[in-house]
Design a protein around this motif. Sequence first.
Motif, PDB file in Angstrom:
ATOM      1  N   GLY A  19       0.814  -1.207   0.000  1.00 52.76           N
ATOM      2  CA  GLY A  19       0.000   0.000   0.000  1.00 52.76           C
ATOM      3  C   GLY A  19       0.849   1.259   0.000  1.00 52.76           C
ATOM      4  O   GLY A  19       0.547   2.231  -0.703  1.00 52.76           O
ATOM      5  N   LEU A  20       1.944   1.247   0.774  1.00 48.85           N
ATOM      6  CA  LEU A  20       2.845   2.398   0.806  1.00 48.85           C
ATOM      7  C   LEU A  20       3.511   2.596  -0.550  1.00 48.85           C
ATOM      8  O   LEU A  20       3.654   3.725  -1.028  1.00 48.85           O
ATOM      9  CB  LEU A  20       3.903   2.203   1.898  1.00 48.85           C
ATOM     10  N   LEU A  21       3.912   1.486  -1.196  1.00 50.22           N
ATOM     11  CA  LEU A  21       4.556   1.580  -2.501  1.00 50.22           C
ATOM     12  C   LEU A  21       3.607   2.183  -3.534  1.00 50.22           C
ATOM     13  O   LEU A  21       4.000   3.029  -4.346  1.00 50.22           O
ATOM     14  CB  LEU A  21       5.017   0.190  -2.955  1.00 50.22           C
ATOM     15  N   LEU A  22       2.345   1.766  -3.498  1.00 47.28           N
ATOM     16  CA  LEU A  22       1.358   2.327  -4.417  1.00 47.28           C
ATOM     17  C   LEU A  22       1.145   3.818  -4.154  1.00 47.28           C
ATOM     18  O   LEU A  22       1.051   4.621  -5.094  1.00 47.28           O
ATOM     19  CB  LEU A  22       0.025   1.577  -4.274  1.00 47.28           C
ATOM     20  N   SER A  23       1.072   4.197  -2.878  1.00 48.69           N
ATOM     21  CA  SER A  23       0.849   5.603  -2.550  1.00 48.69           C
ATOM     22  C   SER A  23       2.057   6.456  -2.937  1.00 48.69           C
ATOM     23  O   SER A  23       1.895   7.601  -3.370  1.00 48.69           O
ATOM     24  CB  SER A  23       0.545   5.761  -1.065  1.00 48.69           C
ATOM     25  N   VAL A  24       3.267   5.907  -2.817  1.00 48.42           N
ATOM     26  CA  VAL A  24       4.467   6.642  -3.231  1.00 48.42           C
ATOM     27  C   VAL A  24       4.449   6.863  -4.737  1.00 48.42           C
ATOM     28  O   VAL A  24       4.749   7.960  -5.227  1.00 48.42           O
ATOM     29  CB  VAL A  24       5.739   5.892  -2.793  1.00 48.42           C
ATOM     30  N   ALA A  25       4.094   5.817  -5.511  1.00 48.38           N
ATOM     31  CA  ALA A  25       4.030   5.947  -6.968  1.00 48.38           C
ATOM     32  C   ALA A  25       2.988   6.989  -7.373  1.00 48.38           C
ATOM     33  O   ALA A  25       3.238   7.839  -8.238  1.00 48.38           O
ATOM     34  CB  ALA A  25       3.704   4.597  -7.596  1.00 48.38           C
ATOM     35  N   TYR A  26       1.845   6.931  -6.734  1.00 47.50           N
ATOM     36  CA  TYR A  26       0.775   7.886  -7.034  1.00 47.50           C
ATOM     37  C   TYR A  26       1.208   9.308  -6.672  1.00 47.50           C
ATOM     38  O   TYR A  26       1.047  10.243  -7.465  1.00 47.50           O
ATOM     39  CB  TYR A  26      -0.478   7.482  -6.247  1.00 47.50           C
ATOM     40  N   SER A  27       1.758   9.475  -5.468  1.00 51.95           N
ATOM     41  CA  SER A  27       2.163  10.803  -5.006  1.00 51.95           C
ATOM     42  C   SER A  27       3.285  11.378  -5.857  1.00 51.95           C
ATOM     43  O   SER A  27       3.323  12.583  -6.133  1.00 51.95           O
ATOM     44  CB  SER A  27       2.597  10.736  -3.544  1.00 51.95           C
ATOM     45  N   LEU A  28       4.217  10.514  -6.281  1.00 53.36           N
ATOM     46  CA  LEU A  28       5.327  10.982  -7.107  1.00 53.36           C
ATOM     47  C   LEU A  28       4.823  11.482  -8.454  1.00 53.36           C
ATOM     48  O   LEU A  28       5.281  12.523  -8.953  1.00 53.36           O
ATOM     49  CB  LEU A  28       6.339   9.856  -7.304  1.00 53.36           C
ATOM     50  N   GLY A  29       3.873  10.751  -9.042  1.00 50.92           N
ATOM     51  CA  GLY A  29       3.296  11.210 -10.303  1.00 50.92           C
ATOM     52  C   GLY A  29       2.617  12.557 -10.145  1.00 50.92           C
ATOM     53  O   GLY A  29       2.775  13.467 -10.977  1.00 50.92           O
ATOM     54  N   GLY A  53       0.871   2.284 -13.888  1.00 50.42           N
ATOM     55  CA  GLY A  53      -0.483   2.808 -14.029  1.00 50.42           C
ATOM     56  C   GLY A  53      -0.856   3.746 -12.893  1.00 50.42           C
ATOM     57  O   GLY A  53      -1.496   4.778 -13.110  1.00 50.42           O
ATOM     58  N   VAL A  54      -0.455   3.406 -11.676  1.00 51.01           N
ATOM     59  CA  VAL A  54      -0.748   4.253 -10.522  1.00 51.01           C
ATOM     60  C   VAL A  54      -0.002   5.581 -10.642  1.00 51.01           C
ATOM     61  O   VAL A  54      -0.533   6.651 -10.302  1.00 51.01           O
ATOM     62  CB  VAL A  54      -0.365   3.531  -9.215  1.00 51.01           C
ATOM     63  N   PHE A  55       1.237   5.527 -11.134  1.00 52.47           N
ATOM     64  CA  PHE A  55       2.019   6.747 -11.357  1.00 52.47           C
ATOM     65  C   PHE A  55       1.293   7.669 -12.340  1.00 52.47           C
ATOM     66  O   PHE A  55       1.190   8.889 -12.122  1.00 52.47           O
ATOM     67  CB  PHE A  55       3.406   6.388 -11.889  1.00 52.47           C
ATOM     68  N   VAL A  56       0.770   7.090 -13.424  1.00 45.81           N
ATOM     69  CA  VAL A  56       0.037   7.884 -14.421  1.00 45.81           C
ATOM     70  C   VAL A  56      -1.230   8.480 -13.808  1.00 45.81           C
ATOM     71  O   VAL A  56      -1.572   9.636 -14.056  1.00 45.81           O
ATOM     72  CB  VAL A  56      -0.307   7.017 -15.651  1.00 45.81           C
ATOM     73  N   MET A  57      -1.928   7.705 -12.972  1.00 49.31           N
ATOM     74  CA  MET A  57      -3.125   8.222 -12.316  1.00 49.31           C
ATOM     75  C   MET A  57      -2.777   9.400 -11.410  1.00 49.31           C
ATOM     76  O   MET A  57      -3.511  10.393 -11.336  1.00 49.31           O
ATOM     77  CB  MET A  57      -3.803   7.124 -11.495  1.00 49.31           C
ATOM     78  N   GLY A  58      -1.660   9.306 -10.711  1.00 45.80           N
ATOM     79  CA  GLY A  58      -1.222  10.423  -9.889  1.00 45.80           C
ATOM     80  C   GLY A  58      -0.908  11.651 -10.720  1.00 45.80           C
ATOM     81  O   GLY A  58      -1.230  12.777 -10.328  1.00 45.80           O
ATOM     82  N   ALA A  59      -0.279  11.425 -11.892  1.00 49.02           N
ATOM     83  CA  ALA A  59       0.034  12.547 -12.775  1.00 49.02           C
ATOM     84  C   ALA A  59      -1.237  13.238 -13.253  1.00 49.02           C
ATOM     85  O   ALA A  59      -1.328  14.470 -13.297  1.00 49.02           O
ATOM     86  CB  ALA A  59       0.848  12.047 -13.972  1.00 49.02           C
ATOM     87  N   ILE A  60      -2.255  12.443 -13.609  1.00 46.58           N
ATOM     88  CA  ILE A  60      -3.518  13.023 -14.055  1.00 46.58           C
ATOM     89  C   ILE A  60      -4.209  13.750 -12.908  1.00 46.58           C
ATOM     90  O   ILE A  60      -4.837  14.798 -13.084  1.00 46.58           O
ATOM     91  CB  ILE A  60      -4.433  11.923 -14.636  1.00 46.58           C
ATOM     92  N   SER A  61      -4.068  13.214 -11.703  1.00 46.10           N
ATOM     93  CA  SER A  61      -4.726  13.823 -10.544  1.00 46.10           C
ATOM     94  C   SER A  61      -4.146  15.191 -10.192  1.00 46.10           C
ATOM     95  O   SER A  61      -4.755  15.942  -9.435  1.00 46.10           O
ATOM     96  CB  SER A  61      -4.608  12.900  -9.328  1.00 46.10           C
TER      97      SER A  61
END
Length: 455
Positions: A96-106, A179-187
């Motif tokens: 979960g932390l890894l996913l949140s880091v990828a999302y936040s970084l994007g 994919g999570v990184f891209v979602m963070g970028a769009i967000s």
Amino acid sequence: GEGKPAALTPGVTIRAIPQPVTTVLPPLTPPAAATAPADDAGRLEAALKSGRLLLILPLFALLGLGLSFTPCVLPMVPILSSIIVGEGADTSRARGLLLSVAYSLGMAIVYTALGVGAGLAGAGLSAALQNAWVLGAFALLMAGLSLSMFGYYELQVPAALQSKLSTVSNRQSSGKLAGVFVMGAISALIVGPCVAAPLAAALLYISQSRDVVIGGAALFAMAVGMSVPLMLVGVSAGALLPRAGMWMDAVKRFFGVLMLAMGWWLVSPVLPPAVQMMGWVVLLTGYGIYLLAHRGKWVAKLAGVAAAVLGLMQLVGVASGGRDPLAPLAHLGAKHETLSFQRIKTVQQLDALLAQTGGRTVMLDFYADWCVSCKEMEKLTFVDPQVRAKLAHSLLLQVDVTANDADDKAMLKRFGLFGPPGIILFDKQGREIDGARVIGFQDAAKFTASLSRLN
């Protein structure tokens, strides 16, 4: 001695005079800092000009943490939560932390890039992004992703790409992180429209100094601060998510509805208020009926009743003439007096009014339909009796920059603003009061204190 003034020593003579000399004699050369704005954005800009990263990075990270609890940033929490829930019941805290880091970084990278671009261009990109095409595309993306929460399909990276990713790591894991990184970028588009004092200071610093290193570092630190709640969501995933069975399916459906709600919320600024309210009627009553019709525990039934009631409130509100989705029945109760503004459009109109103030102070409010903080000011601050009393004898002007046309850009450029919300105060001679700008939302008490500069 104390009774002997040292006539030949100017410093001693000044100290011997009972009244302070500064009240009588103006300084020969006023320091540059004296003309700097004393508002929040001005102080932050001064911190940026110091160039000390050890001061700037922690300061803007802390400010970002404060912004993370604003309506502009909070929508990212359910998006990330939906992604983590989509992982399944076996999601660990580390995962979960890894996913949140990828999302936040994007999010942080794109947010920083948009901010630097806006600063260099000398105009806010937020207004350009707030159009039907961009918001509609993002809303459709959210709706499409919600279907995976309802079990219509599984998000999966193409096999060809999976085989390449498998050489460095687990193919599904790597693909999911991308994919999570891209979602963070769009967000980052969600965060962009929020022009608060820290963002305004960073953009103004970049536009004036062209120093993208300091300005970009401040923006990235602020984005990291805004990501703290997202990190907490990731870390707590293993403890908060249900393990398996019907509960997990119910949670996934809930997040699917939440993603549909987020999509509708994002596209709402470009829709008529009545259409907005009808959308909430369909979503809330539909989900409420679904929960009530299916067998479940009392918690699900209670949630179904609550959703159906909220949907019916929206229906009654729009049918009776209400046009505020956040307060659908407010028009049926007691009327709250608010400020009455005179709308202007061009710089020429503003100059003409400032040249003939009639001995009144002036407040200029920058507004846009997509500006969440502007609507907060309208509903929570401008209705306060103390605020209205402070402005009772002032000329109230408002410019609507929703269209972002040439006149709107010229008005923003006139005051070095990158978008709303922004409030400029003028004295009785039509001159802007130094250090009295209000950037971002202020509650009634703080705004009343800001208005004290009008006197």
